[in-house]
Motif scaffolding. Structure first.
Motif, PDB file in Angstrom:
ATOM      1  N   GLU A 364       0.777  -1.026   0.001  1.00 24.66           N
ATOM      2  CA  GLU A 364      -0.094  -0.148  -0.022  1.00 24.66           C
ATOM      3  C   GLU A 364       0.853   1.366  -0.013  1.00 24.66           C
ATOM      4  O   GLU A 364       1.956   1.234   0.877  1.00 24.66           O
ATOM      5  CB  GLU A 364      -1.030   0.154   1.179  1.00 24.66           C
ATOM      6  CG  GLU A 364      -2.103  -1.106   1.269  1.00 24.66           C
ATOM      7  CD  GLU A 364      -3.283  -0.702   0.008  1.00 24.66           C
ATOM      8  OE1 GLU A 364      -3.137   0.504  -0.307  1.00 24.66           O
ATOM      9  OE2 GLU A 364      -3.530  -1.665  -0.503  1.00 24.66           O
ATOM     10  N   ARG A 374      -8.519   6.614  -0.309  1.00 26.31           N
ATOM     11  CA  ARG A 374      -8.856   5.093   0.038  1.00 26.31           C
ATOM     12  C   ARG A 374      -9.417   5.091   1.325  1.00 26.31           C
ATOM     13  O   ARG A 374      -9.043   6.211   2.329  1.00 26.31           O
ATOM     14  CB  ARG A 374      -7.125   4.579   0.158  1.00 26.31           C
ATOM     15  CG  ARG A 374      -6.734   4.241  -1.101  1.00 26.31           C
ATOM     16  CD  ARG A 374      -5.091   3.708  -0.844  1.00 26.31           C
ATOM     17  NE  ARG A 374      -4.296   4.721  -0.377  1.00 26.31           N
ATOM     18  CZ  ARG A 374      -3.002   4.699   0.040  1.00 26.31           C
ATOM     19  NH1 ARG A 374      -2.698   3.334  -0.062  1.00 26.31           N
ATOM     20  NH2 ARG A 374      -2.409   5.447   0.730  1.00 26.31           N
ATOM     21  N   THR A 415     -11.007  -3.536  -5.909  1.00 26.08           N
ATOM     22  CA  THR A 415     -10.351  -3.299  -4.368  1.00 26.08           C
ATOM     23  C   THR A 415      -9.542  -4.341  -4.042  1.00 26.08           C
ATOM     24  O   THR A 415      -9.151  -5.267  -4.905  1.00 26.08           O
ATOM     25  CB  THR A 415     -11.763  -3.740  -3.673  1.00 26.08           C
ATOM     26  OG1 THR A 415     -12.121  -5.171  -3.960  1.00 26.08           O
ATOM     27  CG2 THR A 415     -12.765  -2.884  -3.771  1.00 26.08           C
ATOM     28  N   VAL A 428      -9.475  -2.874   0.940  1.00 26.75           N
ATOM     29  CA  VAL A 428      -8.864  -1.416   0.523  1.00 26.75           C
ATOM     30  C   VAL A 428      -9.658  -0.922  -0.572  1.00 26.75           C
ATOM     31  O   VAL A 428      -9.678  -1.588  -1.687  1.00 26.75           O
ATOM     32  CB  VAL A 428      -7.414  -1.229   0.477  1.00 26.75           C
ATOM     33  CG1 VAL A 428      -7.122  -0.081   0.179  1.00 26.75           C
ATOM     34  CG2 VAL A 428      -6.795  -2.006   1.863  1.00 26.75           C
ATOM     35  N   TYR A 429     -10.420   0.099  -0.606  1.00 23.06           N
ATOM     36  CA  TYR A 429     -11.373   0.690  -1.373  1.00 23.06           C
ATOM     37  C   TYR A 429     -10.832   2.153  -1.835  1.00 23.06           C
ATOM     38  O   TYR A 429     -10.687   2.855  -0.914  1.00 23.06           O
ATOM     39  CB  TYR A 429     -12.627   0.628  -0.839  1.00 23.06           C
ATOM     40  CG  TYR A 429     -13.710   0.761  -1.752  1.00 23.06           C
ATOM     41  CD1 TYR A 429     -14.262  -0.228  -2.567  1.00 23.06           C
ATOM     42  CD2 TYR A 429     -14.545   2.043  -1.749  1.00 23.06           C
ATOM     43  CE1 TYR A 429     -15.368  -0.053  -3.325  1.00 23.06           C
ATOM     44  CE2 TYR A 429     -15.562   2.309  -2.603  1.00 23.06           C
ATOM     45  CZ  TYR A 429     -15.951   1.011  -3.491  1.00 23.06           C
ATOM     46  OH  TYR A 429     -17.070   1.295  -4.202  1.00 23.06           O
ATOM     47  N   ASP A 430     -10.961   2.439  -3.077  1.00 27.04           N
ATOM     48  CA  ASP A 430     -10.710   3.915  -3.570  1.00 27.04           C
ATOM     49  C   ASP A 430     -12.082   4.423  -3.983  1.00 27.04           C
ATOM     50  O   ASP A 430     -12.577   4.391  -4.932  1.00 27.04           O
ATOM     51  CB  ASP A 430      -9.824   3.705  -4.806  1.00 27.04           C
ATOM     52  CG  ASP A 430      -9.245   5.099  -5.285  1.00 27.04           C
ATOM     53  OD1 ASP A 430      -9.836   6.080  -4.896  1.00 27.04           O
ATOM     54  OD2 ASP A 430      -8.082   5.363  -5.353  1.00 27.04           O
ATOM     55  N   SER A 437     -17.420   4.020  -0.074  1.00 24.27           N
ATOM     56  CA  SER A 437     -17.104   2.757   0.576  1.00 24.27           C
ATOM     57  C   SER A 437     -18.208   2.613   1.680  1.00 24.27           C
ATOM     58  O   SER A 437     -18.251   1.572   2.092  1.00 24.27           O
ATOM     59  CB  SER A 437     -15.706   3.265   1.405  1.00 24.27           C
ATOM     60  OG  SER A 437     -15.697   4.236   2.037  1.00 24.27           O
TER      61      SER A 437
END
Length: 762
Positions: A364, A374, A415, A428-430, A437
């Protein structure tokens, strides 16, 4: 020349023996660390049972009073390990006219915090006086906790802490606390015992509460066929027999090395078996190339010397080189395989195939505080440890794999999925690339309401879901900590809600820990001091008395701590009684010293917990005699809300104090839920009107009517009325017009040291 070969091999063997001893010492330290963790976890339950015994010795033979005491102790434990608390009496404890009972409170639904109180006596179904745990607890010395062997009921496995209590100098019965062991089992399963032949956690009577062995089923069955007891390795309630277990391991070809340690209080012992022979052979195997090279080298030298043939010499060297090349090639291949396997294990989870936290920390990108799109969604399966106790490891792995498959199917391709330690997963999400999210977290929440289907079995997973934003953190480590805090903030009632990180909750918990640590310092009491605020006659503002107020200036924190913080903390950690006696004695010093000839009274706040202390009225009498203080000069003050929540024994002490001539005051009157009948029958000397009714009194006719009503109630009860929180001249004027005789507040004086008052200066 001929001696070099055996001497060299002997040296190598001796070196490997030293390495074996070093490895065993390292494992011994590891076992002691595990035991230290267990010891610290159970210290709180020892304190719980000591406190419960202290309360029990003051209880009258009344069911309702026992129920209230048990509920108070049970709710204060705040631990899922505490299953039940019981108070068990001897037959002679009750006379013929009193109903006999043995109360026991326990969980009936730990997930919903529901409990039940059951009463036992010498019934045919459950004669507890013939139970081994009761006899053991009753036989314990005063102040010494006994621990019963583990036992099963329909739901859990327990051990019982027991301690006798006395009344009128005679043992009257025992108090017990039942501790649930399956969660301890789950906790220990997180430790790595793979190097040990067997690990056994026992109580001091050698009952096994946790066992783990690497012996095969075939070996156990063979051992059983020879007349031994396989239960030592499969049944966690068996009795630990070191000779028998040692004999078993020797019977399957091991050379047991036994590592034993126990907690400081002797409640738990841990016995770990290492196979010294296997460790030694494993070290030799790892050094096999050195042995081989050494052996081949000196053999070839001797061979060349003996035969002295150039042809044989060249031929032998060629064969030796070919062998070495093959071994080196094989070794290189094995090392590459091992490196590949270690790389996978370092960055991936073997069960789910997902990347692990090492991958998260390395792959990351660094955070951009305040400008990072994020977010991290944590999905924590909070019932997997319970399932691990009833399902095989194979089914647990299949469940996790099925969960991972469903998780992948719900999450967008963009993701990134990780598995954390235990049974937690990260998404983990943008938000900028893939949307909200928050919506994804809610979608996951809804998705895992449904059971997983494994063959013919439905498995229901209980998932807690938390959400944090990278932009709110300064590092990846802080993101993980915030995520854990968001999950920890959810309870059973929040199963349908996504947990969001709350800075205030984290700061409050941190403050709680810091205060508790500061109060545990040896010099805590010496840092307390008293301030005094005037109570005046409303008519002419002349002094009528003082209220003594405790303050704490902490050397550890470097600041003054509000009583609103440290008083509730003291009631929680058991220091409140010491604080109470400090305050009372300081007030008595003031009355017998600077205030001796003033004729003024002093009120001091006392916690309800102090009132139910053993022999509180007698101790108070002794202090007043010691300082030669008239009882009319001292008022003991309690808040109305605490009085409303008090148990029956509290009111018995209040009644006793009033009969002995003490003056008592009710603080914050009008804000609690007191029984007027109770207050009237107890004849309280003073009722203090809460400041919420006084503030802005000149502008609020309703508060004026309330103050008049409270004043009339006080007159009916024969009590003095004091208005608190007076800060303006207008408020003073209205109080005087209403007819309130006594007032207190910043308008007249702020709390100050006694030395700064007119009486202290004189």
């Amino acid at each position: 020349m001929l001696l070099i070969l055996p001497l060299g091999i002997s040296y190598l063997l001796r070196t490997d023996g030293i390495a074996t001893d070093k490895y065993i010492d390292d494992r011994r330290n590891y076992i002691e660390q595990v035991l230290d963790t267990i010891d610290s976890s159970f210290s709180a339950y020892e304190q719980l049972i000591y406190t419960t015994v202290k309360i029990t010795e003051e209880l009258a033979p009344d069911k309702a009073e026992h129920e209230a005491a048990l509920k108070l102790a049970f709710s204060s434990s705040r631990s899922a390990l505490v299953y039940g608390i019981g108070i068990w009496y001897e037959p002679y404890s009750f006379d013929e006219k009193t109903e006999r009972f043995g109360p026991y409170i326990h969980h009936i639904d730990s997930n919903n915090n529901k409990e039940e109180i059951t009463y036992f006596w010498n019934t045919p179904e459950y004669n507890y006086q013939n139970r081994e745990w009761y006899k053991t607890s009753l036989a314990a010395k005063e102040g010494e906790i006994s621990v019963s062997p583990p036992f099963f009921d329909s739901d859990y496995t327990y051990i019982t802490f027991g301690i006798p209590f006395s009344k009128e100098g005679k043992k009257t019965g025992v108090v017990t606390v039942d501790i649930v062991l399956p969660q301890l089992q789950g906790y220990l399963s997180d430790y790595n015992f793979s190097d040990f032949s067997g690990v056994y956690l026992t109580t001091k009577d050698n009952s096994i509460v946790f066992s783990k062995t690497d012996a095969s089923n075939a070996a156990i069955e063979k051992h059983a066929m020879e007349g031994e007891q396989p239960g030592l390795f499969t049944d966690r309630t068996a009795v630990y027999d070191e000779n028998e277990i040692t004999s078993f391991f020797e019977g399957i070809g091991q050379k047991p090395e036994i590592l034993t340690s126990e907690t400081e209080n002797g409640v738990f012992r841990i016995h770990a078996f290492l196979d010294r022979k296997a460790i030694f052979l494993n070290i030799i195997f790892r050094h096999s190339l050195q042995y081989l090279i050494f052996f081949l080298f000196w053999t070839s030298v001797l061979y060349l010397i003996i035969f002295n043939s150039s042809y044989l010499k060249r031929n032998y060297e060629n064969r030796l080189l070919n062998t070495e090349n093959e071994r080196l090639t094989e070794e290189i291949f094995k090392r590459k395989e091992a490196e590949s396997r270690l790389t996978f294990q370092a960055y991936y989870d073997e069960v789910s195939g997902l990347q692990n936290l090492n991958s998260f920390m390395e792959k990351e990108e660094a955070l951009q505080p305040g400008n990072d799109n994020r977010s991290l969604i944590q999905v924590s399966l909070n019932n997997m440890k319970e399932l691990s106790l009833i399902l095989s490891s194979t089914i647990i792995d299949e469940t996790l794999l099925a969960f991972t498959t469903r998780l992948k199917s719900v999450c967008p391709l963009e993701t990134r999925l990780y598995r954390a330690r235990g049974f937690s997963f990260f998404v983990v999400y943008d938000d900028q690339k893939t949307g909200s999210s928050q919506k994804l977290a809610e979608k996951l929440q809804n998705e895992f309401r449904f059971a997983l289907r494994l063959g013919s079995r439905d498995i229901r997973l209980r998932a807690k879901i938390g959400l944090v934003y990278f932009k709110d953190a300064e590092s990846l480590e802080q993101v993980l900590a915030m995520s854990q805090s968001a999950i920890a903030g959810l309870d059973v009632a929040d199963s349908g809600r996504v947990g969001l990180f709350d800075h205030s909750v984290q700061e409050q918990k941190a403050r709680h820990v810091v205060l508790d640590a500061a109060m545990s310092q040896p010099g805590f009491i010496s840092e307390l001091y008293m301030l005094y605020q005037y109570i005046v006659k409303t008519e002419d503002r002349s002094p009528a008395g003082f209220e003594a107020l405790m303050r704490w200036k902490s050397s550890v924190l470097g600041s003054t701590v509000s009583p609103a913080e440290f008083i509730p903390m003291a009631e929680e950690n058991g220091l409140i009684i010491g604080l109470g006696w400090f305050a009372i004695e300081e007030v008595l010093k003031a009355i017998s010293g600077p205030l001796k000839n003033s004729g003024l009274f002093v009120t001091v706040n006392v916690s309800p917990i102090q009132f139910i202390e053993l022999d509180f009225p007698d101790k108070l009498d002794n202090l007043l005699n010691q300082y030669a203080v008239d009882k009319n000069r001292l008022k003991l003050e309690i808040t109305e809300s605490s009085a409303a929540a008090a148990i029956e024994s509290f009111w018995q002490i209040i009644d006793e104090l009033i009969r002995r001539g003490y003056r008592l005051a009710i603080d914050d009157f009008g804000t609690g839920e007191s029984s007027f009948h109770r207050l009237y029958s107890m004849a309280f000397d003073t009722l203090k009107i809460d400041r919420s009714f006084v503030t802005g009194l000149n502008l609020d006719e309703r508060n004026q009517e309330i103050c008049r009503s409270l004043m009339n109630i006080g007159k009916t009860m024969g009590s003095q009325i004091v208005a608190e929180g007076v800060e303006t001249e207008e408020e003073h004027r209205v109080l005087r017009e209403i007819g309130i005789k006594y007032s207190q507040g910043y308008l007249y004086a702020r709390p100050q040291p006694l030395s700064e008052t007119e009486f202290g200066k004189s």
